[in-house]
Scaffold this active site. Structure first.
Site, PDB file in Angstrom:
ATOM      1  CG  ASP A  73       0.530  -0.036   9.426  1.00  0.00           C
ATOM      2  OD1 ASP A  73       0.172   0.770  10.304  1.00  0.00           O
ATOM      3  OD2 ASP A  73       0.871   0.320   8.274  1.00  0.00           O
TER       4      ASP A  73
ATOM      5  NE  ARG B 104      -5.196  -0.084  12.831  1.00  0.00           N
ATOM      6  CZ  ARG B 104      -4.542   0.133  11.705  1.00  0.00           C
ATOM      7  NH1 ARG B 104      -3.226   0.167  11.705  1.00  0.00           N
ATOM      8  NH2 ARG B 104      -5.203   0.294  10.581  1.00  0.00           N
TER       9      ARG B 104
ATOM     10  CD  GLN C  80       0.399   8.248   7.273  1.00  0.00           C
ATOM     11  OE1 GLN C  80      -0.157   9.033   8.041  1.00  0.00           O
ATOM     12  NE2 GLN C  80      -0.173   7.120   6.870  1.00  0.00           N
TER      13      GLN C  80
ATOM     14  CB  SER D 129       5.007   9.797  11.590  1.00  0.00           C
ATOM     15  OG  SER D 129       4.165   9.969  10.460  1.00  0.00           O
TER      16      SER D 129
ATOM     17  CE  LYS E 229      -2.872   0.831   3.644  1.00  0.00           C
ATOM     18  NZ  LYS E 229      -2.718   2.205   4.154  1.00  0.00           N
TER      19      LYS E 229
HETATM   20  C1  S3P Z   1       2.483   4.823   6.237  1.00  0.00           C
HETATM   21  C2  S3P Z   1       3.049   5.173   7.438  1.00  0.00           C
HETATM   22  C3  S3P Z   1       2.538   4.706   8.740  1.00  0.00           C
HETATM   23  C4  S3P Z   1       1.614   3.514   8.591  1.00  0.00           C
HETATM   24  C5  S3P Z   1       0.620   3.715   7.491  1.00  0.00           C
HETATM   25  C6  S3P Z   1       1.325   3.917   6.161  1.00  0.00           C
HETATM   26  C7  S3P Z   1       3.068   5.337   4.990  1.00  0.00           C
HETATM   27  O1  S3P Z   1       1.823   5.748   9.354  1.00  0.00           O
HETATM   28  O2  S3P Z   1       0.933   3.256   9.802  1.00  0.00           O
HETATM   29  O3  S3P Z   1      -0.249   2.601   7.387  1.00  0.00           O
HETATM   30  O4  S3P Z   1       2.750   4.820   3.911  1.00  0.00           O
HETATM   31  O5  S3P Z   1       3.856   6.286   5.072  1.00  0.00           O
HETATM   32  P1  S3P Z   1       2.532   6.858  10.291  1.00  0.00           P
HETATM   33  O6  S3P Z   1       3.352   7.733   9.430  1.00  0.00           O
HETATM   34  O7  S3P Z   1       1.389   7.595  10.913  1.00  0.00           O
HETATM   35  O8  S3P Z   1       3.327   6.084  11.286  1.00  0.00           O
END
Ligand code: S3P
Length: 425
Positions: free
Chosen positions: A314, A345, A168, A166, A21
């Site tokens: 995750d 969660r 993200q 993170s 993903k």
């Molecule tokens: C992700 C980062 C993670 C993960 C999410 C996907 C990504 O989140 O939990 O399912 O693709 O960068 P966080 O950045 O909030 O840790």
């Protein structure tokens, strides 16, 4: 949709789970910002990644989808167009946070929204650092929450220390840094997944890692390239755990992404005594891949804490299911981030597995899981969280009698064919 799951006393077979993903999202986003065509194979057509495609189509990018083959006709770093209406990210935290970094630097303004869960998730973690670069982002109804309004502007480079591990947040800053007026440095005390760094460099960016610092030097152009998306270790994790806890099982999962920022689940289960082998190692579009072979194993409880947590963030819901079958107690610490995912969660897993007879104590930053459990079937809720629904389904395979998962359709977010795989095995 209600899904009934019945216990199984062996699972065996060779499977290939759908594409990663995180990597699928990034291939579309970076392909859109690159010059030329990006052909993606093994793309995850789950709802989240389709939300990313829909946002970039609204931003003027031509994208063709043919099953798991996606073609992105990139328009270069300055090629996005002002959207006619609000961008909708659905349930996808990755889409809203990463796209915020891109939209902050555009010569237009726009609004982004998402579903009920997205509107409750914290956006200040991207609003704050992007604002330090000069971005103009605001929660439209409530400070720090979606829907967001972003007025594009010129961005400044900055030095930033990530307060949470993170990917993200890191990625939103790295995407903004592509448009900034100088070199951006991000200090990452605890590493999170590094797919953005790998793929941006694969597309021609200049991002270096020096110890815990990530240094991004803007480049004039990114170049579209073929991306072959590995199978998602986060999806594979359900069958890794299923293979370990179900008697007489032997499962091989092919071509799984085994980037070390994502393999915490394998390390943790091996540490507990899990019979897992990582074989046939290779690389694909800059990412390491391998086959994973799992056999039924007896586990012992451990304490899970520190740097491994972001490497399996995750997978902790399904890890909790594995821990129910270990000898002794398993303690999960430093995992407060789980409270701000698609659902809380920690409480969702403690509450729902509790209905099946598990003893899980919620703590401020994790949980304490009693091993050697005997689970029984029950009617449980998904909390509209794909990973909760799938983790409960794996628990149900080893419970006595039937379990009913309510609102199980949310598995479509990351693994639309999940229940077909259970049948196949
Ligand atoms: C992700 C980062 C993670 C993960 C999410 C996907 C990504 O989140 O939990 O399912 O693709 O960068 P966080 O950045 O909030 O840790």
């Amino acid at each position: 949709m209600q899904k009934n799951i019945y216990p199984k006393n062996n699972l065996s077979g060779t499977i290939t789970v759908p594409g990663d993903k995180s990597i699928s999202h990034r291939a579309v986003m970076f392909g859109a910002l690159a010059s030329g065509i990006t052909e993606i194979t093994g793309f995850l057509t789950g709802d989240d990644c389709m939300s990313t495609i829909s946002c970039f189509k609204k931003l003027g990018i031509n994208i063709e989808v043919d099953n798991d083959k996606v073609t992105v006709y990139g328009k270069g770093l300055n090629g996005l167009k002002e959207p006619k209406d609000t961008l909708d990210v659905g349930n996808s935290g990755t889409t809203i946070r990463l796209i915020s970094g891109i939209l902050s630097a555009q010569p237009f303004s726009c609004e982004i929204t998402g579903d009920e869960s997205i509107q409750k998730r914290p956006m200040n973690r991207v609003i704050k650092p992007l604002s330090l670069m000069g971005a103009k982002i605001k929660g439209i109804n409530k400070d720090g929450y979606a829907p967001l309004r972003i007025e594009g502007t010129k961005l400044k480079a900055m030095k930033y220390v990530l307060p949470v591990a993170s990917a993200q947040v890191k990625s939103a800053i790295l995407l903004a840094s592509l448009f900034a007026d100088g070199i951006t440095t991000i200090d990452e005390p605890i590493a999170s997944r590094n797919h953005t760094e790998i793929m941006l460099n694969y597309f021609g960016a200049n991002i270096k890692k020096e110890n815990k610092k990530i240094i991004s030097v803007p480049v004039k152009q990114l170049y579209g390239k073929p991306v072959s998306v590995p199978a998602d270790i986060s999806s594979a994790a359900f069958f890794i755990v299923a293979g370990i806890i179900t008697p007489n099982s032997h499962i091989i999962i092919k071509n799984v992404g085994v980037n070390e920022t994502r393999t915490g689940i394998i390390d943790a289960l091996i540490n507990m005594g899990g019979d897992i082998k990582v074989i046939n190692k290779n690389t694909s579009s800059g990412e390491p891949i391998a086959d994973i072979e799992v056999k039924t194993s007896k586990l012992r409880g451990i304490t899970l804490e520190g740097e491994i947590i972001p490497r399996m963030i995750d997978e902790i819901p399904v890890f909790a299911v594995a821990a129910l079958y270990a000898d002794g107690i398993t303690t999960v610490k430093n995992a407060e981030e789980l409270k701000v995912k698609e659902s809380n969660r920690i409480s969702a897993m403690a509450e729902e597995l509790g209905k099946m007879g598990a003893k899980i104590e919620e703590t401020d930053d994790g949980m304490i899981i009693q091993g050697n459990s005997k689970l029984h079937g029950a009617e449980v809720e998904s909390h509209n969280d794909h990973r909760v629904a799938m983790s409960l389904s794996i628990a149900a395979l080893n419970a006595e009698e039937k379990t009913t998962i309510n609102n199980s359709e949310c598995v479509a977010i990351s693994f639309p064919t999940f229940y077909d795989y259970i049948e196949q095995l």
